[in-house]
Enzyme design. Structure first.
Site, PDB file in Angstrom:
ATOM      1  N   TRP A 248      39.562  41.517  54.176  1.00 24.38           N
ATOM      2  CA  TRP A 248      39.838  42.888  54.607  1.00 24.38           C
ATOM      3  C   TRP A 248      38.583  43.718  54.816  1.00 24.38           C
ATOM      4  O   TRP A 248      38.640  44.772  55.440  1.00 24.38           O
ATOM      5  CB  TRP A 248      40.707  43.597  53.559  1.00 24.38           C
ATOM      6  CG  TRP A 248      40.180  43.468  52.165  1.00 24.38           C
ATOM      7  CD1 TRP A 248      40.568  42.552  51.224  1.00 24.38           C
ATOM      8  CD2 TRP A 248      39.126  44.233  51.558  1.00 24.38           C
ATOM      9  NE1 TRP A 248      39.825  42.705  50.075  1.00 24.38           N
ATOM     10  CE2 TRP A 248      38.936  43.727  50.259  1.00 24.38           C
ATOM     11  CE3 TRP A 248      38.334  45.300  51.990  1.00 24.38           C
ATOM     12  CZ2 TRP A 248      37.988  44.252  49.378  1.00 24.38           C
ATOM     13  CZ3 TRP A 248      37.373  45.814  51.124  1.00 24.38           C
ATOM     14  CH2 TRP A 248      37.213  45.292  49.832  1.00 24.38           C
ATOM     15  N   ASN A 249      37.422  43.298  54.300  1.00 25.63           N
ATOM     16  CA  ASN A 249      36.276  44.220  54.274  1.00 25.63           C
ATOM     17  C   ASN A 249      35.649  44.450  55.655  1.00 25.63           C
ATOM     18  O   ASN A 249      35.252  45.556  55.987  1.00 25.63           O
ATOM     19  CB  ASN A 249      35.227  43.759  53.263  1.00 25.63           C
ATOM     20  CG  ASN A 249      34.620  42.419  53.619  1.00 25.63           C
ATOM     21  OD1 ASN A 249      35.311  41.507  54.068  1.00 25.63           O
ATOM     22  ND2 ASN A 249      33.324  42.276  53.412  1.00 25.63           N
TER      23      ASN A 249
ATOM     24  N   GLY B  99      36.225  35.209  51.176  1.00 26.71           N
ATOM     25  CA  GLY B  99      36.843  35.937  50.079  1.00 26.71           C
ATOM     26  C   GLY B  99      36.133  35.677  48.765  1.00 26.71           C
ATOM     27  O   GLY B  99      34.935  35.383  48.733  1.00 26.71           O
ATOM     28  N   SER B 100      36.873  35.756  47.706  1.00 27.82           N
ATOM     29  CA  SER B 100      36.294  35.631  46.375  1.00 27.82           C
ATOM     30  C   SER B 100      36.036  34.174  46.001  1.00 27.82           C
ATOM     31  O   SER B 100      36.585  33.249  46.608  1.00 27.82           O
ATOM     32  CB  SER B 100      37.243  36.237  45.334  1.00 27.82           C
ATOM     33  OG  SER B 100      38.422  35.440  45.221  1.00 27.82           O
TER      34      SER B 100
ATOM     35  N   GLU C 107      32.956  31.251  52.705  1.00 20.77           N
ATOM     36  CA  GLU C 107      31.990  32.312  52.454  1.00 20.77           C
ATOM     37  C   GLU C 107      32.554  33.166  51.336  1.00 20.77           C
ATOM     38  O   GLU C 107      33.528  33.898  51.524  1.00 20.77           O
ATOM     39  CB  GLU C 107      31.722  33.175  53.686  1.00 20.77           C
ATOM     40  CG  GLU C 107      30.596  34.177  53.434  1.00 20.77           C
ATOM     41  CD  GLU C 107      30.602  35.356  54.368  1.00 20.77           C
ATOM     42  OE1 GLU C 107      30.333  36.484  53.892  1.00 20.77           O
ATOM     43  OE2 GLU C 107      30.884  35.176  55.557  1.00 20.77           O
ATOM     44  N   LEU C 108      31.956  33.040  50.170  1.00 22.61           N
ATOM     45  CA  LEU C 108      32.540  33.627  48.971  1.00 22.61           C
ATOM     46  C   LEU C 108      31.705  34.806  48.463  1.00 22.61           C
ATOM     47  O   LEU C 108      31.303  35.651  49.233  1.00 22.61           O
ATOM     48  CB  LEU C 108      32.712  32.526  47.923  1.00 22.61           C
ATOM     49  CG  LEU C 108      33.442  31.269  48.449  1.00 22.61           C
ATOM     50  CD1 LEU C 108      33.499  30.187  47.391  1.00 22.61           C
ATOM     51  CD2 LEU C 108      34.838  31.611  48.959  1.00 22.61           C
TER      52      LEU C 108
ATOM     53  N   CYS D 258      29.800  41.551  52.282  1.00 21.51           N
ATOM     54  CA  CYS D 258      29.407  40.246  51.744  1.00 21.51           C
ATOM     55  C   CYS D 258      27.901  40.166  51.545  1.00 21.51           C
ATOM     56  O   CYS D 258      27.424  39.575  50.578  1.00 21.51           O
ATOM     57  CB  CYS D 258      29.847  39.128  52.697  1.00 21.51           C
ATOM     58  SG  CYS D 258      31.614  39.078  53.009  1.00 21.51           S
TER      59      CYS D 258
ATOM     60  N   GLU E 141      29.002  39.914  40.892  1.00 22.63           N
ATOM     61  CA  GLU E 141      29.278  40.664  42.111  1.00 22.63           C
ATOM     62  C   GLU E 141      29.974  41.982  41.803  1.00 22.63           C
ATOM     63  O   GLU E 141      30.949  42.027  41.054  1.00 22.63           O
ATOM     64  CB  GLU E 141      30.141  39.826  43.056  1.00 22.63           C
ATOM     65  CG  GLU E 141      30.383  40.494  44.397  1.00 22.63           C
ATOM     66  CD  GLU E 141      31.109  39.589  45.373  1.00 22.63           C
ATOM     67  OE1 GLU E 141      30.786  39.634  46.572  1.00 22.63           O
ATOM     68  OE2 GLU E 141      32.002  38.835  44.943  1.00 22.63           O
TER      69      GLU E 141
END
Length: 462
Positions: A132-133, A208-209, A230-231, A264, A364
């Site tokens: 969502w970011n 995401g996470s 991509e976390l 990110c 994070e």
């Protein structure tokens, strides 16, 4: 009973949109249609596939005036920043421009009597699980090159940005893309895991996470689908003794607080040479104090709410822990009227007297807080920069390109910046190390990760 996915707006806590999640039969139908469509789509000439993608890009541009306030309602980014079309346009056009070279056959003709070559062929069904970011740009990173390469795409977007998937579907419909080549679906977490475990998906890209990435990897176990992840990130910046301080401050403040810190590759920790430390902190705090926290629909707002109240609660918790352990808060948050406990509205904070025993310097944050530490030299800065379970980007602020390259070689990261930060260059691979994930997007390597090599070995003289 059909489950409903609800999008709760961070602006006022209202339900901005809700959609029914697909049941098992509907998912099976979508996958079957995608598989059938892929056979024909792969035979469409590359230049035509690219043309469809560029037409969809134009369609997104035509909707941008509607999309910008939708993004504000969905995840809280202020309308003054104009949405994401600029990045979407840059990345799509760049990948379109390199597609022919990246996907062309590689000839191996040095043996008389033989014809030998390599082809890059599509993987089949590519599933994009988008965050969502940056809901358009992160999705586009995979969607556009996947389609150009001859794959079909199934998009499952984050619940927080449900309407983005629908906008993308509308853009491809306006472009005349053949039916079922791109599909936007709404799924629960359980439904997503079941689809991934079914073995019908050929490649998955997830942003995401770390916990989400582990769940995706577990769901795919044994299917042999390829996977890009991509976390998390805890991206550092190092301001050397020879850095342009005013320039560094201006760019690092933006790198830390743009999008309410929900980036990110946003700057989450800064190390400053002791000779420049006091001047840097003073300037950084002064500029940060000028943010206006408020309703993202207001053109005057420069810092909107975080996407959810629980995300803001985590940043508050990290900040409070740091203060208990001796950190100093440099921003008087009482001057930000909208800053209220229990809400997504969170004032920016700059912490000093921090150390790596504090969560805010190692875990994070993904929010509007940054810690600044004093260091005595490059070696100490490098030690701290690598003291993290993550590795997406790192930035070095200096006038010495050689020093930046030397330090960069030793940083455990996917990308090294000098005198800039928080940017995805489509000409350079986007990748990470450690808990940030695996795989790659953008550049010709992005195309290679969305195709598989196929070898041809013909004996033409016998």
């Amino acid at each position: 009973m059909t489950e409903t996915i609800k999008l709760v707006s961070p602006i006022d806590g209202s339900v901005y949109a809700e959609r029914p999640a697909l049941d098992e039969a509907a998912v099976a139908k979508a996958v079957s249609a995608a598989r059938s469509a892929q056979v024909e789509w792969a035979n469409v000439p590359l230049d035509e596939r690219i043309s469809y993608c560029l037409k969809a890009l134009d369609a997104m541009k035509s909707m941008n005036d509607e999309i910008v306030p939708e993004i504000a309602w969905q995840m809280g980014r202020p309308v003054r920043f104009g949405g994401e079309y600029g990045g979407v346009d840059e990345r799509t056009r760049y990948m379109a421009g390199i597609a022919a070279d990246a996907l062309k056959d590689i000839e191996r003709n040095e043996r008389p009597g033989f014809k030998r070559y390599l082809k890059r062929v599509p993987l089949g069904i590519v599933m994009v699980i988008a965050p969502w970011n940056y809901p358009f740009m992160t999705a586009i990173n995979t969607i556009m090159p996947a389609l150009m390469a001859g794959n079909v795409v199934i998009l499952k977007h984050a619940a927080q940005t449900l309407l983005v998937g629908e906008r993308l579907a509308k853009a491809f419909e306006m472009a005349g893309l053949p039916k079922d080549v791109f599909q936007n679906i709404v799924l629960t977490h359980a439904g997503t895991e079941k689809l991934l475990g079914s073995g019908v998906i050929n490649h998955v890209n997830f942003t995401g996470s770390v916990a989400g990435g582990r769940a995706i990897e577990k769901a795919l176990a044994g299917t042999f689908a390829s996977l890009g992840l991509e976390l998390g990130g805890k991206d550092p910046a190092y301001v050397r003794a020879d850095a342009d301080i005013e320039y560094s401050i201006e760019n690092l403040v933006d790198g830390a607080f743009f999008n309410a810190g929900q980036c990110c590759c946003g700057i989450e920790r800064i190390y400053v040479h002791e000779s420049k430390y006091d001047a840097f902190v003073d300037g950084f705090v002064d500029l940060t104090s000028q943010y206006k926290l408020g309703d993202p629909r207001d053109e005057a707002t420069t810092l909107g709410p975080m996407a959810q109240a629980r995300f803001a609660a985590w940043v508050r918790e990290q900040t409070d822990e740091a203060l208990r352990k001796g950190a100093k808060a440099n921003i008087d948050t009482s001057k930000f009227d909208m800053n209220k406990e229990g809400t997504p509205y969170l004032a920016p904070q700059v912490l000093t007297d921090v150390n790596h025993q504090m969560s805010v310097m190692r875990e994070e944050s993904f929010g509007p807080v940054v810690g600044i530490m004093k260091v005595k030299d490059d070696e100490e800065a490098l030690q701290f920069m690598n003291d993290s379970p993550y590795g997406l980007t790192a930035s070095i602020w200096t006038e010495d390109t050689g020093a930046a390259a030397e330090i960069g070689d030793k940083i455990e990261t996917g990308m090294v910046f000098m005198n800039r930060c928080d940017y995805v260059d489509p000409g350079l691979v986007w990748t990470g190390v450690k808990d940030t994930g695996k795989g790659a997007a953008m550049s010709e390597i992005g195309f290679h990760n969305l195709t598989r090599p196929k070898a041809y070995h013909f004996k033409v003289e016998h």
